[in-house]
Motif scaffolding. Structure first.
Motif, PDB file in Angstrom:
ATOM      1  N   UNK A   1       0.834  -1.209   0.000  1.00 31.31           N
ATOM      2  CA  UNK A   1       0.000   0.000   0.000  1.00 31.31           C
ATOM      3  C   UNK A   1       0.864   1.253   0.000  1.00 31.31           C
ATOM      4  N   UNK A   2       1.947   1.220   0.754  1.00 36.06           N
ATOM      5  CA  UNK A   2       2.853   2.375   0.787  1.00 36.06           C
ATOM      6  C   UNK A   2       3.590   2.533  -0.536  1.00 36.06           C
ATOM      7  N   UNK A   3       4.030   1.403  -1.114  1.00 39.82           N
ATOM      8  CA  UNK A   3       4.779   1.457  -2.362  1.00 39.82           C
ATOM      9  C   UNK A   3       3.907   1.912  -3.530  1.00 39.82           C
ATOM     10  N   UNK A   4       2.605   1.626  -3.455  1.00 38.45           N
ATOM     11  CA  UNK A   4       1.712   1.930  -4.565  1.00 38.45           C
ATOM     12  C   UNK A   4       0.899   3.204  -4.351  1.00 38.45           C
TER      13      UNK A   4
ATOM     14  N   UNK B   1       6.379   7.526  -1.145  1.00 40.90           N
ATOM     15  CA  UNK B   1       6.755   7.424   0.267  1.00 40.90           C
ATOM     16  C   UNK B   1       8.283   7.366   0.355  1.00 40.90           C
ATOM     17  N   UNK B   2       8.885   8.491   0.609  1.00 45.82           N
ATOM     18  CA  UNK B   2      10.353   8.573   0.649  1.00 45.82           C
ATOM     19  C   UNK B   2      10.938   7.971   1.921  1.00 45.82           C
ATOM     20  N   UNK B   3      10.082   7.583   2.871  1.00 41.90           N
ATOM     21  CA  UNK B   3      10.582   7.007   4.126  1.00 41.90           C
ATOM     22  C   UNK B   3      10.812   5.497   4.015  1.00 41.90           C
TER      23      UNK B   3
ATOM     24  N   UNK C   1      12.383  -2.621   2.697  1.00 45.73           N
ATOM     25  CA  UNK C   1      10.919  -2.594   2.734  1.00 45.73           C
ATOM     26  C   UNK C   1      10.339  -2.640   1.319  1.00 45.73           C
ATOM     27  N   UNK C   2      10.962  -1.914   0.405  1.00 47.66           N
ATOM     28  CA  UNK C   2      10.488  -1.941  -0.985  1.00 47.66           C
ATOM     29  C   UNK C   2      10.645  -3.335  -1.583  1.00 47.66           C
ATOM     30  N   UNK C   3      11.778  -3.966  -1.303  1.00 52.89           N
ATOM     31  CA  UNK C   3      12.028  -5.317  -1.810  1.00 52.89           C
ATOM     32  C   UNK C   3      11.001  -6.293  -1.246  1.00 52.89           C
ATOM     33  N   UNK C   4      10.740  -6.215   0.053  1.00 51.31           N
ATOM     34  CA  UNK C   4       9.766  -7.110   0.672  1.00 51.31           C
ATOM     35  C   UNK C   4       8.379  -6.887   0.083  1.00 51.31           C
ATOM     36  N   UNK C   5       8.033  -5.628  -0.173  1.00 49.84           N
ATOM     37  CA  UNK C   5       6.720  -5.316  -0.750  1.00 49.84           C
ATOM     38  C   UNK C   5       6.588  -5.887  -2.159  1.00 49.84           C
TER      39      UNK C   5
ATOM     40  N   UNK D   1       9.405   3.492  -9.173  1.00 47.44           N
ATOM     41  CA  UNK D   1       9.764   3.008  -7.834  1.00 47.44           C
ATOM     42  C   UNK D   1      10.089   1.519  -7.893  1.00 47.44           C
ATOM     43  N   UNK D   2       9.297   0.778  -8.667  1.00 44.21           N
ATOM     44  CA  UNK D   2       9.502  -0.667  -8.775  1.00 44.21           C
ATOM     45  C   UNK D   2      10.762  -0.977  -9.581  1.00 44.21           C
ATOM     46  N   UNK D   3      10.966  -0.267 -10.681  1.00 44.46           N
ATOM     47  CA  UNK D   3      12.185  -0.478 -11.463  1.00 44.46           C
ATOM     48  C   UNK D   3      13.425  -0.147 -10.640  1.00 44.46           C
ATOM     49  N   UNK D   4      13.331   0.890  -9.826  1.00 46.92           N
ATOM     50  CA  UNK D   4      14.422   1.231  -8.916  1.00 46.92           C
ATOM     51  C   UNK D   4      14.677   0.114  -7.913  1.00 46.92           C
ATOM     52  N   UNK D   5      13.595  -0.511  -7.470  1.00 47.79           N
ATOM     53  CA  UNK D   5      13.717  -1.604  -6.509  1.00 47.79           C
ATOM     54  C   UNK D   5      14.421  -2.798  -7.145  1.00 47.79           C
TER      55      UNK D   5
END
Length: 231
Positions: free
Chosen positions: A49-52, A57-59, A64-68, A151-155
């Protein structure tokens, strides 16, 4: 028309500039991700939810992004692969309104689907260019989908460097091509081969953001999902 041009130009500039960032490599711990998915699924759902979210969400930490992103693959219906191909077909047939509608439906099931996000972004871009389009879309809507896609490509970029020792981790083969094109600005490949748990792509050209002749993608989760489909 000028607004559409600015939006399209922003897509390219943002993608290429983000690809230059150097950062720590964090390989995906599939066993650890699966344990969280089984024992604390709400944790992954909250992170998704935060990633999307429309506002970045810069925090969020890279872990956390990888886990999401990678954790979401344990909750997405197996039909996502088929739905993704349907979106590509609609887009190629220039049925942009239908493609966008389908992308939105897929994003309800998987808010971090690169296939759905990319089709949404480019369908909106096409629709904005068409003065006869009857569906109301805005640059802001396209920008929100684009921000999430980047954000996802960065992840994905954080999980490796493309070498055999440090491959980039993906959850779908289509993500390999989206990453190559819209993150590394590489559009052609010579060949593709399965090497252990990796896809090895021989590249036809280089870019300012990747200059090796080969790139490796770790596809452990891709193979698991495909085996699930066969069952």
């Amino acid at each position: 028309m000028r607004q559409v041009f600015i939006f399209t130009f922003f897509l390219f500039i943002s993608a290429t500039s983000l690809a230059q960032n150097e950062r720590e490599i964090i390989p995906v711990d599939w066993d650890g991700v699966q344990k969280v998915a089984e024992n604390a699924p709400q944790r992954i759902k909250d992170l998704v939810s935060r990633l999307s979210a429309n506002e970045i969400d810069t925090t969020m930490t890279w872990n956390e992004r990888i886990l999401a992103y990678y954790g979401q693959s344990y909750f997405t219906p197996m039909t996502e692969l088929v739905e993704g191909r349907d979106l590509d077909k609609l887009y190629n047939e220039k049925k942009y309104e239908e493609c966008l509608a389908g992308a939105k439906e897929l994003l309800k099931k998987n808010p971090v689907s690169l296939k759905a996000l990319s089709n949404a972004v480019f369908s909106i871009t096409r629709m904005l260019k068409d003065s006869t389009n009857t569906v109301s879309v805005t640059i802001e809507e396209g920008q929100a989908y684009y921000n999430r896609m980047m954000m996802i490509l960065n992840t994905i970029a954080t999980t490796g460097d493309g070498t055999k020792e440090n491959p980039f981790y993906v959850t779908a083969v289509s993500d390999e091509y989206l990453f190559l094109r819209y993150y590394l600005d590489i559009w052609e490949i010579e060949s593709q081969a399965l090497v252990g748990h990796c896809d090895l792509l021989e590249l036809k050209g280089k870019s300012d953001y990747y200059d090796r002749p080969q790139i490796y993608f770790e596809i452990t989760r891709v193979l698991e999902i495909e085996r699930g489909l066969l069952k």
